[in-house]
Design an enzyme around this catalytic site. Structure first.
Site, PDB file in Angstrom:
ATOM      1  N   ALA A  33       0.823  -1.213   0.000  1.00 64.28           N
ATOM      2  CA  ALA A  33       0.000   0.000   0.000  1.00 64.28           C
ATOM      3  C   ALA A  33       0.855   1.259   0.000  1.00 64.28           C
ATOM      4  CB  ALA A  33      -0.902   0.011   1.241  1.00 64.28           C
ATOM      5  N   GLU A  83       6.304  12.500   1.934  1.00 64.57           N
ATOM      6  CA  GLU A  83       7.089  12.137   0.741  1.00 64.57           C
ATOM      7  C   GLU A  83       6.800  13.115  -0.390  1.00 64.57           C
ATOM      8  OE1 GLU A  83       7.259   7.259   1.139  1.00 64.57           O
ATOM      9  OE2 GLU A  83       5.570   8.176   0.102  1.00 64.57           O
ATOM     10  N   SER A  99       2.374   5.777  -3.588  1.00 67.03           N
ATOM     11  CA  SER A  99       3.222   6.969  -3.455  1.00 67.03           C
ATOM     12  C   SER A  99       4.023   7.193  -4.732  1.00 67.03           C
ATOM     13  CB  SER A  99       4.175   6.841  -2.271  1.00 67.03           C
ATOM     14  OG  SER A  99       3.448   6.821  -1.070  1.00 67.03           O
ATOM     15  N   GLU A 153       3.450   1.536  -4.267  1.00 67.73           N
ATOM     16  CA  GLU A 153       3.067   1.923  -5.618  1.00 67.73           C
ATOM     17  C   GLU A 153       2.195   3.186  -5.634  1.00 67.73           C
ATOM     18  OE1 GLU A 153       1.363  -1.190  -7.914  1.00 67.73           O
ATOM     19  OE2 GLU A 153       1.537   0.015  -9.735  1.00 67.73           O
ATOM     20  N   CYS A 196      -6.874   5.898   4.716  1.00 66.65           N
ATOM     21  CA  CYS A 196      -5.461   5.497   4.673  1.00 66.65           C
ATOM     22  C   CYS A 196      -4.715   5.799   5.984  1.00 66.65           C
ATOM     23  CB  CYS A 196      -4.771   6.225   3.520  1.00 66.65           C
ATOM     24  SG  CYS A 196      -3.025   5.823   3.387  1.00 66.65           S
TER      25      CYS A 196
HETATM   26  C1  HEM Z   1      -0.206   8.573  -2.155  1.00 73.47           C
HETATM   27  C2  HEM Z   1      -0.103   7.482  -1.436  1.00 73.47           C
HETATM   28  C3  HEM Z   1      -1.264   6.687  -0.903  1.00 73.47           C
HETATM   29  C4  HEM Z   1      -2.556   6.608  -1.344  1.00 73.47           C
HETATM   30  C5  HEM Z   1      -3.189   7.355  -2.515  1.00 73.47           C
HETATM   31  C6  HEM Z   1      -3.261   5.689  -0.478  1.00 73.47           C
HETATM   32  C7  HEM Z   1      -4.614   5.384  -0.581  1.00 73.47           C
HETATM   33  C8  HEM Z   1      -5.302   4.568   0.284  1.00 73.47           C
HETATM   34  C9  HEM Z   1      -6.725   4.297   0.198  1.00 73.47           C
HETATM   35  C10 HEM Z   1      -7.663   4.841  -0.864  1.00 73.47           C
HETATM   36  C11 HEM Z   1      -7.046   3.460   1.227  1.00 73.47           C
HETATM   37  C12 HEM Z   1      -8.446   2.940   1.595  1.00 73.47           C
HETATM   38  C13 HEM Z   1      -8.879   1.731   0.803  1.00 73.47           C
HETATM   39  C14 HEM Z   1     -10.318   1.364   1.080  1.00 73.47           C
HETATM   40  O1  HEM Z   1     -11.014   2.012   1.876  1.00 73.47           O
HETATM   41  O2  HEM Z   1     -10.810   0.374   0.496  1.00 73.47           O
HETATM   42  C15 HEM Z   1      -5.815   3.197   1.955  1.00 73.47           C
HETATM   43  C16 HEM Z   1      -5.717   2.382   3.070  1.00 73.47           C
HETATM   44  C17 HEM Z   1      -4.532   2.096   3.695  1.00 73.47           C
HETATM   45  N1  HEM Z   1      -3.287   2.635   3.423  1.00 73.47           N
HETATM   46 FE1  HEM Z   1      -2.850   3.998   2.019  1.00 73.47          FE
HETATM   47  N2  HEM Z   1      -2.383   5.215   0.452  1.00 73.47           N
HETATM   48  C18 HEM Z   1      -1.155   5.792   0.235  1.00 73.47           C
HETATM   49  C19 HEM Z   1       0.000   5.594   0.960  1.00 73.47           C
HETATM   50  C20 HEM Z   1       0.115   4.757   2.026  1.00 73.47           C
HETATM   51  C21 HEM Z   1       1.336   4.561   2.793  1.00 73.47           C
HETATM   52  C22 HEM Z   1       2.655   5.309   2.542  1.00 73.47           C
HETATM   53  C23 HEM Z   1       1.050   3.600   3.722  1.00 73.47           C
HETATM   54  C24 HEM Z   1       1.940   3.008   4.780  1.00 73.47           C
HETATM   55  C25 HEM Z   1       3.188   3.276   4.958  1.00 73.47           C
HETATM   56  C26 HEM Z   1      -0.349   3.234   3.576  1.00 73.47           C
HETATM   57  C27 HEM Z   1      -1.016   2.325   4.356  1.00 73.47           C
HETATM   58  C28 HEM Z   1      -2.373   2.078   4.294  1.00 73.47           C
HETATM   59  C29 HEM Z   1      -3.064   1.136   5.175  1.00 73.47           C
HETATM   60  C30 HEM Z   1      -2.418   0.300   6.264  1.00 73.47           C
HETATM   61  C31 HEM Z   1      -4.413   1.155   4.800  1.00 73.47           C
HETATM   62  C32 HEM Z   1      -5.551   0.327   5.379  1.00 73.47           C
HETATM   63  C33 HEM Z   1      -6.380   1.131   6.348  1.00 73.47           C
HETATM   64  C34 HEM Z   1      -7.613   0.391   6.809  1.00 73.47           C
HETATM   65  O3  HEM Z   1      -8.145  -0.448   6.078  1.00 73.47           O
HETATM   66  O4  HEM Z   1      -8.076   0.684   7.917  1.00 73.47           O
HETATM   67  N3  HEM Z   1      -0.881   3.960   2.540  1.00 73.47           N
HETATM   68  N4  HEM Z   1      -4.774   3.889   1.375  1.00 73.47           N
END
Ligand code: HEM
Length: 407
Positions: A246, A365, A251, A249, A356
């Site tokens: 997550a 970043e 980021s 790609e 997220c």
């Molecule tokens: C531009 C970068 C990023 C974008 C656009 C993004 C986008 C998202 C989105 C849309 C979700 C929700 C998915 C859903 O509700 O079905 C999500 C969940 C999550 N993201 Fe990101 N993410 C990014 C970067 C990161 C980074 C850097 C990390 C960790 C180092 C991360 C860790 C997570 C985790 C652990 C979840 C799950 C949260 C949950 O289900 O409670 N993400 N992300």
């Protein structure tokens, strides 16, 4: 595009021009069929308010993907185990429990410790570009930084980071609407190898506790406890795999789009130069304008209604973040790239209980890298050969060559 042209829209077989520019199709859907029945019986949501409603109400809209992934992967497949165990694809009460434990690893203090490291990494990449006079933005910049950051967070040794990249791509590709047998096989093999790798790493950390940084996610998660609850070993491994995927790609795509959109809008580069405080809203605008994750999914647990359309229990919806982020009801003049846009309540990081967890890391970043990039190379220009990834869920580039010499 009129109502009849969009009536046959099929997310599983998108029109030829969709990957290059999905926005005219999404605008037509939003206007004429905001709750569009896809030929396979799923529904495509394109209005901001409908997406937000689905994100925020887990009592109606489930994130659990067992029903979708059982026929797609087979219940005994490693991909099924991974994509139905990691934090993002589960519902309360398990989601609430795991997310609470997960948050131990994302403290303000841990984040602050990353800024100097991110700055040093970015400066190192930019030094190389300066020497070379040209660069491949994806390979040499936007891909490199997030994998270093997320592997640092997790405690993955430097020499193993390319392995992680290949596994991550294979596991995430398995979420695309359509898959070949070869993609399935690679995805399944990647889950098995990734799990074995993390198990070994954890064993090594346990045997050498002094080798771990205090903020390292793998050990923080392994030791995290809240109200007497802990992660099982399987939950721990799949959460770490998910985090690596997550945080990587997504980021990468944000950074590539940052470089690309700023170049396409020289007036906005001039604005940023005149007002450096616009760097934070600029990152938000890149996320809104070209959402790195374009589609999220939910399944209805009961009959419900969105924009006047009744949806029975068991309906799968595709929330098209890319469309919601350009809904004129929420964002005036939505196709305009405006780095000072306020308010900017985009859905690139989703909304509600699954929002997220890593968004502060991603924003850091984005801020550090795009700021340093533009400071050092205000006159960069793109070279020929930009190539978009054909994937629909993750919008980004495979290649983005740039010329750093003055224009
Ligand atoms: C531009 C970068 C990023 C974008 C656009 C993004 C986008 C998202 C989105 C849309 C979700 C929700 C998915 C859903 O509700 O079905 C999500 C969940 C999550 N993201 Fe990101 N993410 C990014 C970067 C990161 C980074 C850097 C990390 C960790 C180092 C991360 C860790 C997570 C985790 C652990 C979840 C799950 C949260 C949950 O289900 O409670 N993400 N992300």
């Amino acid at each position: 595009m009129d109502a009849s042209a969009i009536a046959e829209f099929d997310l599983l077989n998108v029109p030829a021009g969709y990957v290059a520019d999905p926005y005219p199709y999404l605008a037509a859907l939003r206007e004429h069929a905001p709750v569009h029945r896809n030929p396979d019986g799923t529904y495509v949501l394109t209005r901001y308010d409908d997406c937000v409603a689905a994100y925020r109400d887990p009592a109606i809209w489930s994130s659990d993907k067992k029903a979708d992934f059982a026929p797609k992967f087979g219940v005994d497949a490693p991909l099924y185990e991974h994509h139905t165990t990691s934090v993002v694809f589960i519902d309360p009460p398990d989601h609430t429990r795991i997310r609470k434990l997960f948050q131990f690893a994302f403290t303000r203090k841990a984040l602050a410790a990353f800024e100097p490291r991110i700055t040093a990494l970015v400066d190192g990449y930019l030094d190389r570009f300066e020497d070379q006079g040209a660069m491949e933005v994806v390979e040499e910049f936007s891909f490199k930084l997030p994998i270093e950051v997320v592997c640092d967070m997790l405690g993955v040794p430097a020499e193993d980071r390319l392995l992680i990249r290949d596994w991550a791509v294979a596991i995430l590709t398995a979420l695309e609407p359509k898959l070949t047998q070869a993609q399935l096989d690679t995805g399944n093999r990647s889950v098995v190898e990734f799990k074995a790798y993390l198990r070994d790493l954890l064993k090594h950390r346990r045997a050498n506790p002094d080798a771990a940084q205090p903020t390292e996610v793998l050990t923080v998660l392994a030791d995290a406890e809240q109200d007497g609850e802990r992660l099982t070993e399987l939950e721990l491994l799949h959460c770490c795999i998910f985090m690596l995927n997550a945080g990587h790609e997504t980021s990468t795509n944000m950074l590539s789009h940052g470089v690309h959109e700023m170049l396409r809008h020289p007036d906005q580069i001039a604005r940023l130069r005149a007002g450096p405080e616009l760097i934070e809203p600029m990152v938000e605008e890149v996320l809104r304008y070209q959402a790195p994750i374009q589609i999220n999914n939910r399944r209805s647990l009961q009959e419900t209604e969105l924009s006047g359309v009744t949806l029975p229990a068991g309906t799968t919806v595709h929330m098209i973040v890319a469309a919601a982020n350009r809904d004129p009801a929420q964002f005036p003049d939505p196709d305009r790239f405006d780095i000072a846009r306020r308010p900017n309540r985009h859905l690139a990081f989703a909304s509600g209980p699954h929002q997220c967890i890593g968004m502060a890391v991603a924003r850091l970043e984005g801020r550090v890298s795009i700021q340093r990039f533009l400071e050092r190379f205000p006159d960069y220009k793109l070279a020929d050969g930009a190539d978009r990834s054909p994937r629909l869920r993750f919008r980004g580039f495979i290649a983005l060559p740039a010329d750093l010499k003055s224009v």
